[in-house]
Structure formats: C-alpha cells, structure tokens
Write a protein that holds these residues in place. Structure first.
Motif, short mmCIF file in Angstrom:
data_model
loop_
_atom_site.label_atom_id
_atom_site.label_comp_id
_atom_site.label_asym_id
_atom_site.label_seq_id
_atom_site.Cartn_x
_atom_site.Cartn_y
_atom_site.Cartn_z
N VAL A 284 8.73 60.04 -15.19
CA VAL A 284 7.71 59.14 -15.76
C VAL A 284 6.65 58.91 -14.69
CG1 VAL A 284 7.23 56.90 -16.78
CG2 VAL A 284 9.40 58.03 -17.26
N LEU A 285 5.46 59.41 -14.99
CA LEU A 285 4.33 59.28 -14.06
C LEU A 285 3.67 57.92 -14.22
CD1 LEU A 285 2.24 60.66 -12.10
CD2 LEU A 285 1.00 61.35 -14.15
N TYR A 286 3.35 57.33 -13.08
CA TYR A 286 2.62 56.05 -13.09
C TYR A 286 1.12 56.41 -12.95
CZ TYR A 286 1.35 51.36 -11.49
OH TYR A 286 0.76 50.13 -11.35
N LEU A 287 0.49 56.68 -14.10
CA LEU A 287 -0.88 57.19 -14.12
C LEU A 287 -1.86 56.23 -13.45
CD1 LEU A 287 -2.75 59.48 -15.10
CD2 LEU A 287 -3.00 58.24 -17.24
N ALA A 288 -1.64 54.94 -13.63
CA ALA A 288 -2.56 53.95 -13.06
C ALA A 288 -2.64 54.12 -11.54
CB ALA A 288 -2.10 52.54 -13.42
N ARG A 289 -1.52 54.45 -10.92
CA ARG A 289 -1.54 54.63 -9.46
C ARG A 289 -2.24 55.94 -9.11
NH1 ARG A 289 0.88 53.26 -4.55
NH2 ARG A 289 2.10 51.54 -5.39
N LEU A 290 -1.95 57.00 -9.86
CA LEU A 290 -2.61 58.29 -9.59
C LEU A 290 -4.13 58.14 -9.68
CD1 LEU A 290 -2.29 61.37 -9.08
CD2 LEU A 290 -2.26 61.66 -11.54
N LEU A 291 -4.58 57.33 -10.63
CA LEU A 291 -6.02 57.15 -10.82
C LEU A 291 -6.59 56.08 -9.88
CD1 LEU A 291 -6.13 57.25 -14.72
CD2 LEU A 291 -6.87 59.03 -13.13
N GLY A 292 -5.74 55.47 -9.10
CA GLY A 292 -6.22 54.43 -8.18
C GLY A 292 -6.60 53.15 -8.89
N LEU A 293 -6.06 52.92 -10.08
CA LEU A 293 -6.40 51.71 -10.83
C LEU A 293 -5.48 50.55 -10.48
CD1 LEU A 293 -6.98 53.32 -14.36
CD2 LEU A 293 -8.72 52.58 -12.73
N SER A 294 -4.30 50.87 -9.99
CA SER A 294 -3.33 49.81 -9.71
C SER A 294 -2.27 50.33 -8.74
CB SER A 294 -2.65 49.38 -11.02
OG SER A 294 -1.56 48.53 -10.75
N THR A 295 -1.67 49.42 -8.02
CA THR A 295 -0.58 49.82 -7.13
C THR A 295 0.76 49.25 -7.61
OG1 THR A 295 -1.08 47.92 -5.74
CG2 THR A 295 -2.02 50.04 -5.07
N HIS A 296 0.71 48.29 -8.50
CA HIS A 296 1.95 47.70 -9.01
C HIS A 296 1.94 47.73 -10.54
CE1 HIS A 296 2.35 46.16 -4.90
NE2 HIS A 296 3.63 46.10 -5.18
N ALA A 297 3.02 48.27 -11.09
CA ALA A 297 3.10 48.38 -12.55
C ALA A 297 3.09 47.00 -13.18
CB ALA A 297 4.36 49.14 -12.95
N ARG A 298 2.37 46.87 -14.29
CA ARG A 298 2.35 45.60 -15.02
C ARG A 298 3.70 45.35 -15.66
NH1 ARG A 298 -3.23 45.31 -18.52
NH2 ARG A 298 -4.63 45.07 -16.76
N PRO A 299 4.00 44.09 -15.94
CA PRO A 299 5.23 43.82 -16.70
C PRO A 299 5.14 44.54 -18.05
CG PRO A 299 4.26 41.78 -15.88
CD PRO A 299 3.27 42.86 -15.60
N ARG A 300 6.26 45.10 -18.47
CA ARG A 300 6.27 45.87 -19.72
C ARG A 300 6.07 44.95 -20.92
NH1 ARG A 300 9.55 49.77 -17.26
NH2 ARG A 300 8.20 50.30 -15.53
N THR A 301 5.31 45.45 -21.89
CA THR A 301 5.11 44.73 -23.14
C THR A 301 5.50 45.67 -24.28
OG1 THR A 301 2.87 45.53 -23.47
CG2 THR A 301 3.10 43.55 -22.12
N PRO A 302 5.64 45.14 -25.49
CA PRO A 302 6.00 46.02 -26.62
C PRO A 302 4.96 47.11 -26.88
CG PRO A 302 6.34 43.72 -27.19
CD PRO A 302 5.62 43.73 -25.87
#
Lengths: 177, 135
Positions: A84-102
C-alpha cells in the motif's frame, strides 16, 4: 393549425436534429478515456481507469518494519498480498497519514507485472472524458507532482493532475532499488 | 533463498513486536528462554527493534523472550522478541512473497503468511543476527 404557424417549430426541430447529429458525430470520432478522480490531502487527482483493477475499502494495513516510508504496509487481497503506497508522501503533500475515515479507499493500480495499492482519502468520481480534455499541466505545477503527472483535467472547476502510471512505477523502481 | 523450501507444512514461532505479528521458521530457533535469566558470558543480546527500523514506534516490550539461534546457522548472539504466541503449523501454500517494492529494500522479512486470523510477517533470523566471527 396553418402551415405558416407550423413553420417556426419545424425550423427549431430541424436545427435540434442537426445539433444532435453533430454531437453524435463528435462522440463517435473523439477517443475517450476513463479516469478515476480522487482526493489526497484536499488535492484532486486523477488516474487512468484502465490501470485501476479495483477500489477497496481500507481494512487493516500491516506495517512492514524496515521498509520505505513511502509504503504504509501490506494488505491481503483476493488471496494475494499487495503493498500500500502512501501517495501523499510520494507527492510531498504530507508526512503523516490522516486518521482513516469511511471514505478512504485503496486503489489497486496495475500495469503489466507491476502493481500496488494506493491509499487515497476519497474517490470523487469515475468519469469518461475525451482524451482532448487532458491538457498539459501548467508550468507552475509542483515539481514532484509534475514528475508523475501526464497532464491535467478540469473536474468541475478544480484542476486535477492526471497521474501517469508508467511514471509512478518508474519512480518507485528508482526509489526502491 | 527462503529458509522454508518444503511445499507441505511449516512450523512458525509467532511473536509480536510493537503491534506487528512476526513469524520465524521454528528450525532457525534452538530454544527460547526467559529474558530475566542470565545468559552465558560474552553472549551478545540484540533487541529485535534494534536490528530493524520500526520508525517512530515506541520500543515497549511487554513480555520479552530470548530466542537462541540454531547452532547450524552459526549466528552471533541471541535476539529478544516480545509476546511469544503459540507455535503455528501452516500450509506453505499460504505463504506469499513480499510485494516487490518492499522486498527490494533492506528488510529481514522474506514473506507473508496469510492466516485465517490475519497476516504474519516472516522474518529470517540470518538477516537479523550477525555471523559468528572465528578468531
């Protein structure tokens, strides 16, 4: 009703039929592409639907110690194991994953023998759009995004860079070598 | 090379470190001992989280146990793991390779076992402990 009175309506109908015929002609001629439009960190993005095998609700993602921070871990899917790729990090948009939502989803992205799940905050839509609607991305686009984007579309009024799956896997190959 | 080559069943020693369930081929382990018992002199003790990065996860060990490597592996020292669970006999058909993007990195894990109660990462002890140096 007199013939004179019918005349204006006949013209309208004829005009409407011509318009529809032209539109149908356009529909037939114009090559279209399916795009999955999704959100990551409040940014709208798109990816060609032909490379998205399925959209999966997010269950437990098992963290794999010692691996790149670009990956959140692995999931079981249809008897197989997928990263599972953390795209937000690859794109430099975020360093910490947001809390999961539905609304979070994992897009199973596949090209030839390469595949990975991609975590997104929400899938906005799956659209069929003329290829010509994919415009070159502006020169002001973030450099990291520009490395992965093959163009951009307007989703409503919001520009949505279109991720190139080829560029995505090329970059992963470089980063994970 | 994967330490398990049988196409039948294999026995895993399963433990948990910082919320991650990890299994090890039982043939790589000679014995387990309580963490509070003294070790033979000059035995190096390594904690699992010291040998592989868990990023910023807290290194809390709730019920630490020492794994002693099987002598034929010629490895140096012992490794401390946490929350030892039952030995699991699993069908090798439930073992999968790590996805390519993860397998290509420096990780002691060589596969994933897909069990009824979830995933278990499969660690290779030879990638965790240094080789014995013969002076």
């Amino acid at each position: 009703m007199s013939e004179q009175a019918e005349q204006p309506y006949a013209e309208i109908i004829q005009h409407a039929e011509q318009q529809r015929a032209q539109e149908q002609q356009l529909d037939v001629d114009e090559e279209t592409v399916q795009l999955v439009v999704f959100k990551v960190e409040d940014k709208m993005l798109a990816i060609p639907g032909c490379h998205v095998r399925e959209l999966v609700p997010v269950g437990e993602i098992v963290y794999v110690p010692g691996t790149s921070e670009l990956f959140l871990g692995v999931i079981p899917i249809r008897g197989e194991i997928a990263s599972v790729l953390y795209l937000a990090r690859l794109l430099g948009l975020s360093t910490h994953a947001r809390p999961r939502t539905p609304s979070h989803r994992i897009l199973m992205v596949v090209k030839e023998e390469m595949s990975t799940g991609v975590l997104v905050d929400a899938v906005a839509d799956i659209i069929q759009t003329p290829k010509s609607a994919i415009q070159p991305h502006p020169s002001t686009l973030d450099p990291q995004m520009a490395l992965l984007a093959e163009g951009q579309i307007l989703f409503g009024t919001e520009p949505a860079p279109v991720i190139s799956v080829t560029a995505l896997f090329r970059q992963l190959q470089e980063l994970c070598a | 090379m994967n330490p398990i080559s049988s196409d039948q069943a294999c026995i895993l020693l399963v433990f948990e470190i910082m919320g991650v369930r990890i299994g090890m081929d039982a043939r790589q382990i000679a014995r387990t001992t309580d963490c509070h018992l003294p070790l033979p002199p000059a035995t190096n003790r390594y904690y699992f989280h010291e040998r592989v990065s868990f990023r910023e996860r807290l290194s809390d060990y709730l019920a630490p146990v020492i794994l002693h490597p099987a002598p034929h592996l010629a490895l140096d020292g012992v490794i401390v793991v946490d929350q030892l669970q039952a030995m699991r006999t699993i069908d090798c058909r439930n073992i999968h390779r790590l996805p390519r993007w993860l397998a290509s990195q420096q990780t002691p894990f060589w596969g994933v076992a897909l069990l009824e109660d979830g995933l278990v990462l499969l660690a290779d002890l030879t990638r965790l402990l240094p080789r014995q140096s013969h002076a």
